[in-house]
Design an enzyme around this catalytic site. Structure first.
Site, PDB file in Angstrom:
ATOM      1  N   ARG A 110       1.209   7.289   0.318  1.00 58.53           N
ATOM      2  CA  ARG A 110       2.315   8.263   0.322  1.00 58.53           C
ATOM      3  C   ARG A 110       2.508   8.999  -1.000  1.00 58.53           C
ATOM      4  NH1 ARG A 110       6.770   4.576   3.301  1.00 58.53           N
ATOM      5  NH2 ARG A 110       5.867   3.059   1.870  1.00 58.53           N
ATOM      6  N   LYS A 217      -5.510  -9.810   8.091  1.00 59.32           N
ATOM      7  CA  LYS A 217      -4.563 -10.731   8.714  1.00 59.32           C
ATOM      8  C   LYS A 217      -3.151 -10.381   8.236  1.00 59.32           C
ATOM      9  CE  LYS A 217      -3.692 -13.916   5.262  1.00 59.32           C
ATOM     10  NZ  LYS A 217      -3.056 -15.031   4.778  1.00 59.32           N
ATOM     11  N   ASP A 246     -10.869 -12.365   7.589  1.00 62.93           N
ATOM     12  CA  ASP A 246     -10.280 -13.601   7.104  1.00 62.93           C
ATOM     13  C   ASP A 246     -11.082 -13.887   5.847  1.00 62.93           C
ATOM     14  OD1 ASP A 246      -9.764 -16.231   6.422  1.00 62.93           O
ATOM     15  OD2 ASP A 246      -9.334 -16.805   8.481  1.00 62.93           O
ATOM     16  N   HIS A 247     -10.516 -13.581   4.685  1.00 64.25           N
ATOM     17  CA  HIS A 247     -11.366 -13.535   3.495  1.00 64.25           C
ATOM     18  C   HIS A 247     -11.941 -14.908   3.132  1.00 64.25           C
ATOM     19  CE1 HIS A 247      -7.649 -14.713   1.398  1.00 64.25           C
ATOM     20  NE2 HIS A 247      -8.436 -15.198   0.492  1.00 64.25           N
ATOM     21  N   LYS A 251     -16.058 -16.452   1.377  1.00 68.42           N
ATOM     22  CA  LYS A 251     -16.248 -17.294   0.191  1.00 68.42           C
ATOM     23  C   LYS A 251     -17.568 -18.059   0.293  1.00 68.42           C
ATOM     24  CE  LYS A 251     -11.361 -18.158  -0.809  1.00 68.42           C
ATOM     25  NZ  LYS A 251     -11.263 -17.670  -2.175  1.00 68.42           N
ATOM     26  N   GLU A 285      -1.015 -23.945  -3.014  1.00 71.16           N
ATOM     27  CA  GLU A 285      -0.799 -22.891  -4.013  1.00 71.16           C
ATOM     28  C   GLU A 285       0.280 -23.366  -4.971  1.00 71.16           C
ATOM     29  OE1 GLU A 285      -1.192 -18.596  -2.303  1.00 71.16           O
ATOM     30  OE2 GLU A 285      -0.042 -19.785  -0.883  1.00 71.16           O
ATOM     31  N   ASP A 304       0.808 -17.878   8.110  1.00 69.22           N
ATOM     32  CA  ASP A 304       0.106 -17.201   7.021  1.00 69.22           C
ATOM     33  C   ASP A 304      -1.233 -17.861   6.712  1.00 69.22           C
ATOM     34  OD1 ASP A 304      -0.067 -15.259   4.967  1.00 69.22           O
ATOM     35  OD2 ASP A 304       0.575 -16.719   3.470  1.00 69.22           O
ATOM     36  N   HIS A 309      -6.986 -19.192   7.980  1.00 76.66           N
ATOM     37  CA  HIS A 309      -7.920 -19.862   7.057  1.00 76.66           C
ATOM     38  C   HIS A 309      -8.210 -21.316   7.457  1.00 76.66           C
ATOM     39  CE1 HIS A 309      -7.101 -16.390   4.744  1.00 76.66           C
ATOM     40  NE2 HIS A 309      -6.074 -16.836   4.051  1.00 76.66           N
ATOM     41  N   LYS A 407       3.329 -23.573  -0.672  1.00 76.19           N
ATOM     42  CA  LYS A 407       3.536 -22.841  -1.921  1.00 76.19           C
ATOM     43  C   LYS A 407       4.338 -23.717  -2.874  1.00 76.19           C
ATOM     44  CE  LYS A 407       3.155 -18.127  -0.236  1.00 76.19           C
ATOM     45  NZ  LYS A 407       1.926 -17.771  -0.963  1.00 76.19           N
TER      46      LYS A 407
HETATM   47  P1  NAP Z   1       1.519  -3.835   0.119  1.00 73.96           P
HETATM   48  O1  NAP Z   1       1.392  -4.180  -1.323  1.00 73.96           O
HETATM   49  O2  NAP Z   1       2.848  -3.878   0.757  1.00 73.96           O
HETATM   50  O3  NAP Z   1       0.882  -2.383   0.319  1.00 73.96           O
HETATM   51  C1  NAP Z   1       1.034  -1.662   1.502  1.00 73.96           C
HETATM   52  C2  NAP Z   1       0.377  -0.296   1.384  1.00 73.96           C
HETATM   53  O4  NAP Z   1       0.686   0.456   2.560  1.00 73.96           O
HETATM   54  C3  NAP Z   1       0.851   0.529   0.197  1.00 73.96           C
HETATM   55  O5  NAP Z   1      -0.242   1.274  -0.295  1.00 73.96           O
HETATM   56  C4  NAP Z   1       1.873   1.469   0.835  1.00 73.96           C
HETATM   57  O6  NAP Z   1       1.954   2.711   0.184  1.00 73.96           O
HETATM   58  C5  NAP Z   1       1.230   1.706   2.173  1.00 73.96           C
HETATM   59  N1  NAP Z   1       2.239   2.144   3.125  1.00 73.96           N
HETATM   60  C6  NAP Z   1       3.296   1.421   3.582  1.00 73.96           C
HETATM   61  N2  NAP Z   1       3.990   2.161   4.479  1.00 73.96           N
HETATM   62  C7  NAP Z   1       3.365   3.351   4.576  1.00 73.96           C
HETATM   63  C8  NAP Z   1       3.586   4.533   5.351  1.00 73.96           C
HETATM   64  N3  NAP Z   1       4.611   4.618   6.207  1.00 73.96           N
HETATM   65  N4  NAP Z   1       2.744   5.562   5.217  1.00 73.96           N
HETATM   66  C9  NAP Z   1       1.708   5.491   4.335  1.00 73.96           C
HETATM   67  N5  NAP Z   1       1.434   4.406   3.575  1.00 73.96           N
HETATM   68  C10 NAP Z   1       2.247   3.351   3.699  1.00 73.96           C
HETATM   69  O7  NAP Z   1       0.578  -4.750   1.013  1.00 73.96           O
HETATM   70  P2  NAP Z   1      -0.660  -5.628   0.538  1.00 73.96           P
HETATM   71  O8  NAP Z   1      -0.173  -6.886  -0.053  1.00 73.96           O
HETATM   72  O9  NAP Z   1      -1.594  -4.784  -0.244  1.00 73.96           O
HETATM   73  O10 NAP Z   1      -1.309  -6.036   1.942  1.00 73.96           O
HETATM   74  C11 NAP Z   1      -2.001  -5.130   2.755  1.00 73.96           C
HETATM   75  C12 NAP Z   1      -2.486  -5.839   4.003  1.00 73.96           C
HETATM   76  O11 NAP Z   1      -3.334  -6.909   3.624  1.00 73.96           O
HETATM   77  C13 NAP Z   1      -1.379  -6.464   4.842  1.00 73.96           C
HETATM   78  O12 NAP Z   1      -1.764  -6.418   6.192  1.00 73.96           O
HETATM   79  C14 NAP Z   1      -1.375  -7.915   4.373  1.00 73.96           C
HETATM   80  O13 NAP Z   1      -0.877  -8.748   5.368  1.00 73.96           O
HETATM   81  C15 NAP Z   1      -2.845  -8.139   4.131  1.00 73.96           C
HETATM   82  N6  NAP Z   1      -3.144  -9.188   3.155  1.00 73.96           N
HETATM   83  C16 NAP Z   1      -2.743  -9.083   1.861  1.00 73.96           C
HETATM   84  C17 NAP Z   1      -3.068 -10.071   0.950  1.00 73.96           C
HETATM   85  C18 NAP Z   1      -2.674 -10.001  -0.504  1.00 73.96           C
HETATM   86  O14 NAP Z   1      -3.070 -10.899  -1.264  1.00 73.96           O
HETATM   87  N7  NAP Z   1      -1.949  -9.003  -0.932  1.00 73.96           N
HETATM   88  C19 NAP Z   1      -3.803 -11.185   1.363  1.00 73.96           C
HETATM   89  C20 NAP Z   1      -4.213 -11.263   2.680  1.00 73.96           C
HETATM   90  C21 NAP Z   1      -3.891 -10.256   3.559  1.00 73.96           C
HETATM   91  P3  NAP Z   1       3.233   3.142  -0.699  1.00 73.96           P
HETATM   92  O15 NAP Z   1       2.810   2.894  -2.103  1.00 73.96           O
HETATM   93  O16 NAP Z   1       3.384   4.542  -0.388  1.00 73.96           O
HETATM   94  O17 NAP Z   1       4.380   2.266  -0.256  1.00 73.96           O
END
Ligand code: NAP
Length: 555
Positions: A110, A217, A246-247, A251, A285, A304, A309, A407
């Site tokens: 965005r 996921k 599923d990362h 590994k 964790e 989660d 996993h 956690k």
């Molecule tokens: P996050 O930090 O919340 O990032 C979400 C992203 O989506 C941001 O770039 C956000 O952009 C964008 N977004 C949200 N609403 C939007 C909209 N309406 N239009 C356009 N862009 C939008 O999430 P994350 O932690 O990176 O996780 C991403 C995915 O990976 C999720 O499905 C999560 O479950 C999965 N996941 C994450 C992790 C991890 O370690 N982080 C691990 C395993 C799985 P803005 O900057 O504009 O808000």
């Protein structure tokens, strides 16, 4: 992991540029071992050069696995996952010479960014988090293919711009209409983005090209929502184009479970109910939820971590040997074992859940879950979950599999411990074997990756005293190269189109079938039991083990 086809059909770049060689699997300084693809070189010459490389192990006749011409479209590029894992992994692949010369990366989010702004963010993420050394020439090559499309997921105009941008990239960089769409976005947006890809026609490849979608996921919240999500996705992309990440499966240590079991004759004969007492699978964790309250609350530890996993680890540990490592054969065996999983009759006695209270972590005081920013004071979300499962088949009948995750536990560690039965008879005095434990084989998934075998050994001296000792295999000592990050491996597999390390929808549904009754049971219980931060979880989890005459491993 189809080893018959290391160079995919699309491996030759459209511009006739080099197929970039993988790093040889021998010890070599990173700088020497890495070759960057250049548009000028000829593919066959490069492969010959690779095979003639004096640093290459002469027994290794395999050709490198290299992505063909393509564009990776990353939705959610401003997010945590993109910054910490995905952008650095893309650079690391480029640095290892595994991306084609015309490779392009399109970010979608965005922010009101120009291409240069996104390039700067990518540059910073790489500097901060990449595994391999920063090299200006690799970065320059990557940066030439970086584009940004600003917009909301609900904005048709932004997706029309995306389609135009991709067509221009194909024209300029020879990417051939091959696009991977990576949805690194909150799960509620999966359907919105997938529908946009359908509306714009981006989901449909022209003749000879491919389109793939990558989903992170959680794959739903329960069985019903997982099915619903799949209906939406499968109405747009065929199953073979859907890559569910599923990362853990990316590994090295997790893939090594298959090597350990099926490339050796030492372990498999005793890998069954005749010798194994029980199995413990742990993902602990030390951190809390950090800034992810919005994601975590209402989901909790079991959805989660256990649903994906830990049940994938269970499947790899317990499955029969697949006839090959292609996707169908491997997934079939995992599905068979997931289908055979049984919940004990009394869930109150064979599950435990908890929520962290205030305590200490790394010498610092930390707040409890209910005092974390963004968490409602009456939240019943569990931050610790433990379950006992059984597998109803000939190999495992009667052998419990204990799974736990949490956690704010004592330390960060993931491991699979196969604990063996005691020797049927000990021809020693009781005093001499008083502190002898059970043999165990422990796969250390992270950190300190490796395998430990615990067995009894004579204590030096004149008595016949026997105590536990450990024999260790450590990745860092046996292999001179550092392991690729899970996301490097998985992103490359997406770009190549190699699916074995991605769970099939059937596995996702089977895992929810196991978890749903447990979640239903817990939701009727109200508030989870508290455990102090920095401890090893709630007392009920230890009691669950004690009822079976067992204890959790001390980690
Ligand atoms: P996050 O930090 O919340 O990032 C979400 C992203 O989506 C941001 O770039 C956000 O952009 C964008 N977004 C949200 N609403 C939007 C909209 N309406 N239009 C356009 N862009 C939008 O999430 P994350 O932690 O990176 O996780 C991403 C995915 O990976 C999720 O499905 C999560 O479950 C999965 N996941 C994450 C992790 C991890 O370690 N982080 C691990 C395993 C799985 P803005 O900057 O504009 O808000």
């Amino acid at each position: 992991m189809n080893h018959d086809r290391h160079v995919p059909e699309q491996a030759e770049p459209a511009d006739g540029g080099a197929i970039a060689p993988d790093r040889p699997r021998v010890a070599a300084p990173a700088e020497e071992a890495i070759t960057v693809a250049t548009a000028a070189a000829d593919a066959s010459t490069t492969i010959e050069a690779l095979l003639a490389n004096p640093l290459r192990d002469p027994r290794d006749k395999r050709l490198p696995r290299v992505a063909g011409p393509c564009v990776l479209v990353l939705f959610g590029v401003t997010g945590d996952l993109a910054r910490r894992k995905l952008l650095p992994a893309i650079y690391d692949l480029g640095n290892r010479g595994l991306l084609p010369p015309g490779f392009s990366l399109v970010g979608f989010a965005r922010r009101d960014w120009a291409n240069q702004d996104f390039a700067q963010v990518t540059h910073d993420a790489i500097k901060e988090n990449a595994r391999t050394p920063f090299r200006e020439e690799v970065w320059k090559q990557l940066a030439e293919g970086i584009h940004f499309v600003p917009g909301e997921f609900s904005d048709d105009g932004a997706f029309d711009t995306l389609a135009t941008t991709l067509a221009e990239i194909d024209e300029k960089r020879g990417t051939g209409g091959n696009y991977a769409f990576y949805l690194s976005v909150p799960p509620k947006f999966f359907p919105v983005v997938v529908k946009q890809l359908k509306r714009t026609g981006l989901a449909n490849p022209p003749e000879g090209a491919w389109r793939r979608v990558v989903i992170e996921k959680p794959f739903g919240h329960d069985l019903a929502s997982a099915k619903e999500l799949n209906e939406i996705t499968s109405a747009v992309f065929p199953e073979e184009s859907v890559f569910r990440i599923d990362h853990y499966l990316g590994k090295e240590t997790v893939q090594n479970i298959m090597a350990l079991r099926f490339a050796n004759n030492l372990f498999e004969p005793i890998w069954n109910r005749g010798y194994v007492d029980h199995v413990q699978i742990t993902m602990a964790e030390d951190i809390g939820i950090g800034g992810r309250a919005g994601y975590y609350d209402g989901i909790g530890a079991a959805r989660d971590v256990i649903q994906n996993h830990l049940l994938q680890l269970l499947a790899l540990v317990a499955m029969e040997d697949p006839t090959s490592f292609d996707a169908d054969a491997l997934r079939r065996e995992k599905e068979k074992v997931l289908k055979a999983v049984r919940l004990p009759h009394d869930l109150a006695l064979s599950t435990a859940r908890g929520q962290y209270a205030a305590g200490w972590q790394g010498g610092e005081p930390v707040v409890g879950y209910l005092d974390e920013d963004g968490i409602p004071l009456d939240s019943t979300t569990e931050t610790y979950a433990a379950v006992k499962l059984e597998i109803a088949n000939r190999r495992w009948a009667g052998v419990p599999f204990y799974l736990r995750t949490g956690k704010r536990l004592g330390r960060r560690v993931t491991e699979v411990a196969v604990v063996f039965q005691r020797a049927p008879h000990l021809p020693f005095s009781e005093d001499d074997t008083e502190i002898l434990g059970q043999n165990a084989l422990v796969v250390r998934v992270q950190p300190d990756e490796g395998i430990t075998v615990r067995f009894g050994s004579k204590v030096p001296g004149t008595a016949m005293e026997v105590r536990d000792v450990s024999m260790d295999f450590a990745y860092g000592e046996s292999f001179m190269e550092s392991s690729p990050e899970a996301y490097e491996r998985l992103l490359l597999d997406v770009l190549i189109g190699d699916p074995p390390l991605f769970p099939h929808q059937r596995e996702v549904e089977l895992s929810w079938k196991i978890l749903d009754p447990i979640e239903d049971h817990w939701s009727a219980q109200g508030q989870p039991e508290e455990y102090p931060s920095g401890s090893w979880g709630p007392a009920s989890s230890d009691e669950m083990m004690a009822r079976d005459g067992r204890v959790w491993r001390r980690l």
